[in-house]
Design an enzyme around this catalytic site. Structure first.
Site, mmCIF file in Angstrom:
data_model
loop_
_atom_site.group_PDB
_atom_site.id
_atom_site.type_symbol
_atom_site.label_atom_id
_atom_site.label_comp_id
_atom_site.label_asym_id
_atom_site.label_seq_id
_atom_site.Cartn_x
_atom_site.Cartn_y
_atom_site.Cartn_z
ATOM 1 N N ARG A 120 90.454 12.829 21.594
ATOM 2 C CA ARG A 120 89.667 11.639 21.925
ATOM 3 C C ARG A 120 89.344 10.798 20.696
ATOM 4 O O ARG A 120 89.078 9.595 20.817
ATOM 5 C CB ARG A 120 88.414 12.037 22.698
ATOM 6 N N GLU B 243 83.150 29.443 18.129
ATOM 7 C CA GLU B 243 82.167 30.438 18.555
ATOM 8 C C GLU B 243 82.837 31.812 18.632
ATOM 9 O O GLU B 243 82.292 32.813 18.182
ATOM 10 C CB GLU B 243 81.587 30.037 19.910
HETATM 11 P P1 AMP Z 1 82.088 20.521 16.840
HETATM 12 O O1 AMP Z 1 83.253 21.005 16.017
HETATM 13 O O2 AMP Z 1 81.183 21.637 17.285
HETATM 14 O O3 AMP Z 1 81.324 19.412 16.146
HETATM 15 O O4 AMP Z 1 82.695 19.933 18.189
HETATM 16 C C1 AMP Z 1 83.246 18.659 18.223
HETATM 17 C C2 AMP Z 1 84.538 18.593 18.998
HETATM 18 O O5 AMP Z 1 84.433 19.286 20.246
HETATM 19 C C3 AMP Z 1 84.875 17.168 19.326
HETATM 20 O O6 AMP Z 1 86.291 16.989 19.192
HETATM 21 C C4 AMP Z 1 84.412 16.976 20.756
HETATM 22 O O7 AMP Z 1 85.312 16.160 21.476
HETATM 23 C C5 AMP Z 1 84.326 18.378 21.331
HETATM 24 N N1 AMP Z 1 83.021 18.667 21.977
HETATM 25 C C6 AMP Z 1 82.092 19.564 21.521
HETATM 26 N N2 AMP Z 1 81.034 19.612 22.335
HETATM 27 C C7 AMP Z 1 81.267 18.715 23.320
HETATM 28 C C8 AMP Z 1 80.508 18.278 24.489
HETATM 29 N N3 AMP Z 1 79.299 18.777 24.791
HETATM 30 N N4 AMP Z 1 81.058 17.322 25.274
HETATM 31 C C9 AMP Z 1 82.287 16.793 24.976
HETATM 32 N N5 AMP Z 1 83.034 17.165 23.918
HETATM 33 C C10 AMP Z 1 82.545 18.117 23.098
#
Ligand code: AMP
Length: 179
Positions: free
Chosen positions: A62, A99
């Protein structure tokens, strides 16, 4: 947060328990369907950019959707940060913790010359694991990564603050409580 954060937030739908129980999925497909909302999101990111940018790095998948219009507005190119194994040329990669387990992202090894000024973009920052790995990877390849932008921030998960603590200028347009 921008003046139109409430308008943008209204265009982002929340799907509970997707892709697994307990996750509140913040869905930008409804923002993408709205021409004015999409334009506002892109403009807000462009307005927040500091200094010259050579490349806008979009994180799969995205992030690609926002990286291209932002790059066009800035007169910059688009760099794809992909899941490992998707790019056809020689790549360099970076692992990051999930995780459960690890994941790996990659870029083309010859995508830019050392010193390229790169703006990192994704749709959402949660823990920051993905964006921090992307910044490490880009720096490993010789880029200057001083700024990052996300449409959505989940501030309770601390990712944007972690990037700021690493010295990046971080822009987020809409914040949602929780995870
Ligand atoms: P992070 O690495 O934990 O910051 O997660 C970010 C990535 O996971 C991004 O590419 C987001 O598109 C996806 N992502 C994580 N949590 C969500 C959520 N609650 N809703 C949509 N996409 C998420």
């Amino acid at each position: 947060m921008t003046a139109s954060a409430d308008d943008l937030a209204a265009l982002i739908h929340t799907i509970p328990d997707f892709p697994k129980p307990g996750i509140m999925f913040r869905d930008i497909t409804t923002l993408l369907l709205d021409p004015a909302g999409l334009a506002r999101a892109v403009e807000a990111i462009v307005d927040a950019v500091e200094g010259p940018v050579d490349l806008v790095a979009g994180i799969e998948a995205r992030g690609f959707l926002f990286a291209s219009p932002v790059a066009l507005a800035l007169g910059a190119g688009v760099l794809l940060v992909r899941k490992d194994g998707k790019l056809p040329g020689a790549t360099i990669a970076e692992d990051y913790a999930l995780e459960y387990g690890t994941d790996r992202i990659a870029i083309h090894a010859d995508a830019f010359a050392p010193g390229a000024r790169v703006l990192l973009i994704d749709d959402l920052i949660a823990t920051g694991g993905t964006a921090r790995a992307a910044a490490r990877l880009l720096r490993k390849a010789g880029a200057q990564v001083t700024q990052a932008a996300f449409v959505i921030d989940l501030p309770e998960l601390g990712g944007a603050d972690a990037l700021r603590a690493e010295g990046l200028h971080v822009t987020t347009l809409v914040a949602f409580d929780g995870h």
